[in-house]
Design an enzyme around this catalytic site. Structure first.
Site, PDB file in Angstrom:
ATOM      1  N   GLY A 171      18.541  58.212  11.004  1.00  0.00           N
ATOM      2  CA  GLY A 171      19.456  57.810  10.018  1.00  0.00           C
ATOM      3  C   GLY A 171      20.980  58.180  10.717  1.00  0.00           C
ATOM      4  N   SER A 221      11.048  59.651   5.936  1.00  0.00           N
ATOM      5  CA  SER A 221      11.877  60.447   4.886  1.00  0.00           C
ATOM      6  C   SER A 221      11.056  61.359   4.357  1.00  0.00           C
ATOM      7  CB  SER A 221      12.707  59.703   3.931  1.00  0.00           C
ATOM      8  OG  SER A 221      13.575  59.046   4.573  1.00  0.00           O
ATOM      9  N   GLU A 252      13.022  53.495   1.706  1.00  0.00           N
ATOM     10  CA  GLU A 252      14.175  53.881   2.343  1.00  0.00           C
ATOM     11  C   GLU A 252      15.484  53.266   2.190  1.00  0.00           C
ATOM     12  OE1 GLU A 252      13.007  56.821   5.577  1.00  0.00           O
ATOM     13  OE2 GLU A 252      11.560  55.097   5.530  1.00  0.00           O
ATOM     14  N   ASP A 278      11.659  64.487  16.431  1.00  0.00           N
ATOM     15  CA  ASP A 278      11.321  65.725  15.521  1.00  0.00           C
ATOM     16  C   ASP A 278      10.434  66.761  15.699  1.00  0.00           C
ATOM     17  OD1 ASP A 278      13.365  64.594  14.063  1.00  0.00           O
ATOM     18  OD2 ASP A 278      12.153  63.687  12.554  1.00  0.00           O
ATOM     19  N   ARG A 313      15.300  59.503  17.793  1.00  0.00           N
ATOM     20  CA  ARG A 313      15.431  61.084  17.518  1.00  0.00           C
ATOM     21  C   ARG A 313      13.828  61.539  17.511  1.00  0.00           C
ATOM     22  NH1 ARG A 313      16.791  61.711  11.741  1.00  0.00           N
ATOM     23  NH2 ARG A 313      14.346  62.537  11.436  1.00  0.00           N
ATOM     24  N   TYR A 330      18.783  64.177   1.857  1.00  0.00           N
ATOM     25  CA  TYR A 330      19.958  63.112   1.529  1.00  0.00           C
ATOM     26  C   TYR A 330      21.002  63.581   0.464  1.00  0.00           C
ATOM     27  CZ  TYR A 330      16.894  60.425   4.406  1.00  0.00           C
ATOM     28  OH  TYR A 330      16.372  59.908   5.471  1.00  0.00           O
ATOM     29  N   ASN A 368      11.584  59.019  15.579  1.00  0.00           N
ATOM     30  CA  ASN A 368      12.178  57.903  14.773  1.00  0.00           C
ATOM     31  C   ASN A 368      12.877  56.792  15.526  1.00  0.00           C
ATOM     32  OD1 ASN A 368      11.922  59.028  11.698  1.00  0.00           O
ATOM     33  ND2 ASN A 368      12.527  60.760  12.873  1.00  0.00           N
ATOM     34  N   GLU A 422       6.848  63.713  15.155  1.00  0.00           N
ATOM     35  CA  GLU A 422       7.117  62.464  15.047  1.00  0.00           C
ATOM     36  C   GLU A 422       8.771  61.875  15.844  1.00  0.00           C
ATOM     37  OE1 GLU A 422       8.966  60.732  11.238  1.00  0.00           O
ATOM     38  OE2 GLU A 422       8.244  62.738  10.518  1.00  0.00           O
TER      39      GLU A 422
END
Lengths: 453, 314
Positions: free
Chosen positions: B276, B149, B13, B257, B255, B216, B272, B270
């Site tokens: 991002g 990602s 990433e 998800d 974060r 992205y 993070n 998951e």
């Protein structure tokens, strides 16, 4: 609560501004991944870089000095859009070395061969127009085709280049639908990415087809001079005489890619249109780059460097072919190019080379997964088990080590596959009784995969 | 304050991280900080010593940056850093560890099994595949345990699709998980300083799954923020997100998800630890919906470097 649709968001404000053609060219995980291949510890068999390290430094120095001494005012100035006359004369000289009689008035100097592809597509293709390319095709041409919203039809190639029989079938099919392709794009000699060369017979037939059907052929010939074995074949442009073949050339491989100097040679109406398009794109190619070519051709015989470079590449190609024999599995196959910069390898079909690349990168080795050379709907299943390997950019020992590492990750993948499909048991028992049976059981595993797909 | 923004690195990433890092650097400069941008490589320690920053802003994603490695190094050289500490970084990076912990504490997450490549190679895990399949039922999602990602994530609709999916996941990590597929809406809840920000829903145009490209590429995904969901569901999402954050020992921000099924509990997919921060990233959108500008967000994320209790590594 104040609910906000994304359209009001910053990001969406820009998203709405982009033209449709900019949406056609995609970002990809692959592109991002390739950005980590330029770390020094990575053996990159990915790029298409010619060797520039071996170019004689004193020669380059005297070329620069000569250029500055004799052309200082001109090289700092704007130059004609079509390119300066001495460079066009040099281009005619280079083309003459391949038996092409080119009129300097039909030559347009471009900023690299890449701009040549872009300009031709720009002046010929309306959104939705059909073009024909090879499968696999040069991945660098794809963004140009996509951004001008061309509908690309791909024709398979084999060891003798584009399958002209399939091409004719496809042209018939398109004609029945009332579609005339705008052009056929081909790299007939030492193709990128596959490394194969179109046979003389197919060259002749392709030129006939173009003439019979009044179709333009873009002959992209960056590698023609990089031949290490076998006999040279006539270019399509030579066979056609300049009626339907537009020739794209470059100094990138016979001198240096850093200059960004290429050209288009073709029928004058096409060149005129491209000239206007080039004026819009960049007015003129770099003056210093053009005068550098002129001084270089003045100071040295351009063939000398080509000869030196060919010696380097031949030895690297041979090193790669030897390493492939040694380290790639028996089920893999690869092309054996007589020149150019690339070998195209096809792996057992359960191996996805995009996935394989991430694994290979952990072993510090990189290649280009083949999927990008196919233009079908994403993900295009064709080419997913193929890869392009470059042999010009790294020395022999690194090539051997790079191929060894790739072979190792392939073997790991195959081993895992055998474990999962239960095939290892068959192999094991067979291996004791009759070792030669193992290839048969591998085929059985493959069949299973086919049913899966 | 002098801030070193750590970005790039050698993970898959890398490009995303470069975008996150550049954006953060710009925002911090606008906020009056002196910013040094460091592309993380073998010279990291030397570069940090030379820069001698008051704090490090970790804008790295994936392995090396998000898994506790850089955090550990920063503790050794004694530079305060943003976000989660060593242990929670390592824990959240691994989806299977995260999910095991959540399961243990009754936080809803799709059923799954996880195993490493060695289990396949030397312990014959492939013989257990049919058992796994009947335990989870098709379709399933096969994921590398420690890859962000959505790279290497594949669906398998039946038995025959398992081997390619497993092969693909093992390309990204030597540990994978096979998870029950939950059909629903993809929603993310960012937690900042222990409080949940409004949920963001990602709706991929054309009904695709929220993969690398749709994450992205501007214009490929519609983001709805706050997500259009019932207040009760929104509250539940926030509560689960904060609980998850706390259980995993996260610090500062993270974060979470979710997959939000038509009916039933939101399922945590998951966590993070370094979300991002690009133009198309979810956390900045959530902050904006909560009235926090990107500059303010950058400032608050930076402040998490100072609020951590420094502790020696045991």
């Amino acid at each position: 609560m104040d609910r906000k649709r994304s359209s009001k968001h910053d990001l969406e404000r820009y998203a709405r501004l982009f033209a449709e053609r900019s949406e056609k060219v995609k970002t990809s995980a692959m592109r991002d991944m390739m950005s980590i291949t330029d770390r020094p510890e990575v053996i990159s068999l990915a790029s298409g870089m010619p060797d520039t390290k071996s170019f004689p430094k004193d020669l380059l120095e005297s070329v620069f000095v000569d250029m500055a001494r004799h052309h200082s005012a001109e090289l700092l100035q704007y130059t004609p859009t079509e390119g300066i006359t001495p460079v066009k004369a040099r281009i005619a000289e280079v083309m003459a070395a391949e038996n092409i009689k080119a009129d300097v008035d039909n030559i347009l100097v471009t900023t690299g061969g890449q701009q040549a592809i872009d300009l031709i597509t720009r002046v010929l293709v309306n959104p939705g127009d059909t073009i024909i390319t090879e499968a696999p095709t040069y991945p660098g041409a794809v963004p140009s085709f996509l951004s001008f919203q061309a509908e690309a039809v791909q024709i398979d190639i084999d060891d003798a280049g584009i399958r002209v029989d399939l091409l004719e079938q496809e042209l018939d099919r398109l004609a029945a639908e009332g579609v005339t392709p705008k052009f056929i794009y081909t790299v007939p000699t030492f193709q990128n990415p596959a490394g194969v060369t179109m046979s003389l017979e197919r060259r002749k037939r392709l030129v006939e087809i173009a003439s019979e059907r009044e179709l333009l052929v873009l002959e992209d010939n960056p590698y023609g001079m990089l031949r290490y074995s076998g006999e040279p074949l006539p270019t399509l442009r030579e066979l056609d005489g300049g009626n339907f073949v537009i020739y794209l050339g470059t100094f990138s491989k016979i001198f240096a890619p850093g200059l960004r100097m290429g050209w288009i040679e073709g029928p004058s109406p096409v060149i005129e249109k491209c000239n206007i398009a080039k004026a819009a794109a960049d007015l003129n190619s770099s003056g210093p780059a053009q005068y550098l070519i002129e001084s270089y051709f003045e100071q040295a015989d351009w063939r000398d460097w080509v000869k030196t470079a060919n010696g380097i590449y031949k030895s690297r190609r041979d090193a790669m072919l030897t390493a492939l024999e040694r380290y790639f599995p028996a089920e893999a196959s690869w092309t054996k190019p007589e020149g150019g910069l690339f070998i195209w390898a096809t792996l057992p079909e359960q191996i996805d080379t995009t996935d394989l690349l991430t694994k290979a990168l952990r072993s510090n080795v990189a290649f280009v997964p083949g999927a990008g050379a196919f233009l079908g709907s994403t993900p295009d299943p064709r080419g997913r088990n193929t890869m392009r390997l470059n042999f010009s950019g790294v020395p022999e020992d690194r090539i051997t080590e790079g191929i060894r590492r790739i072979g190792e990750v392939i073997e790991e993948q195959l081993e895992l596959w055998r474990t999962m499909t239960g095939e290892h048991r068959t192999v094991k028992t067979d291996a004791v009784a009759a070792p030669e049976e193992s290839s048969v059981s591998w085929l059985a595993g493959r069949k299973m995969k086919r049913q899966a797909g | 304050m002098k801030v070193a923004v750590l970005k790039g690195g050698a993970s898959m990433e890398r490009q995303v991280s470069l975008r996150s890092g550049a954006r953060i650097a710009e925002a911090l400069r606008a906020g009056g900080h002196e910013v040094v941008e460091i592309d993380v490589d073998q010279s990291l320690v030397l570069n940090l010593r030379e820069a001698a920053p008051d704090a490090a802003f970790i804008a790295l994603h994936g392995r090396g940056g998000e898994d506790g490695t850089v955090q550990e190094l920063l503790e050794i050289v004694g530079i305060p850093y943003t976000g989660c500490g060593v242990l929670s970084s390592a824990w959240t990076m691994d989806k299977s560890l995260t999910k095991s912990l959540l399961q243990k504490h009754g936080v809803p997450t799709p059923r799954f099994v996880a195993f490493g490549e060695s289990a396949f190679k030397s312990l014959g895990a492939s013989d257990a595949l049919d058992q796994i399949e009947s335990l989870l039922g098709f379709p399933v999602v096969v994921k590398p345990a420690r890859q962000g990602s959505a790279l290497g994530v594949n669906f398998a609709a039946d038995h025959s699709e398992m081997p390619p999916a497993i092969l693909s996941a093992f390309s990204y990590d030597d540990k994978l998980l096979i998870e029950q597929f939950v059909k629903g809406r993809e929603v993310a809840v960012s937690v900042l300083d222990g409080e949940a920000l409004p949920a963001v829903e990602a709706i991929v145009r054309g009904g695709d799954f929220y993969d690398f490209e749709s994450r992205y590429e501007i214009g490929k995904t519609d983001y709805v923020c706050p997500a259009e969901i019932d207040d009760a569901v929104a509250k539940r999402l926030s509560a689960i997100a904060v609980e998850t954050f706390t259980l995993l020992g996260c610090h500062g921000f993270a974060r979470v998800d979710f997959m939000l099924p038509e009916n039933g509990e939101p399922q945590v997919l998951e966590v993070n630890s370094i979300p991002g921060l690009t133009q198309t990233s979810l956390m900045p959108m959530a902050a904006e919906a909560a009235g926090i500008s990107f500059e303010q967000l950058a400032e608050r994320l930076l402040a998490t470097a100072q609020s951590r209790q420094a502790y020696p590594i045991g």
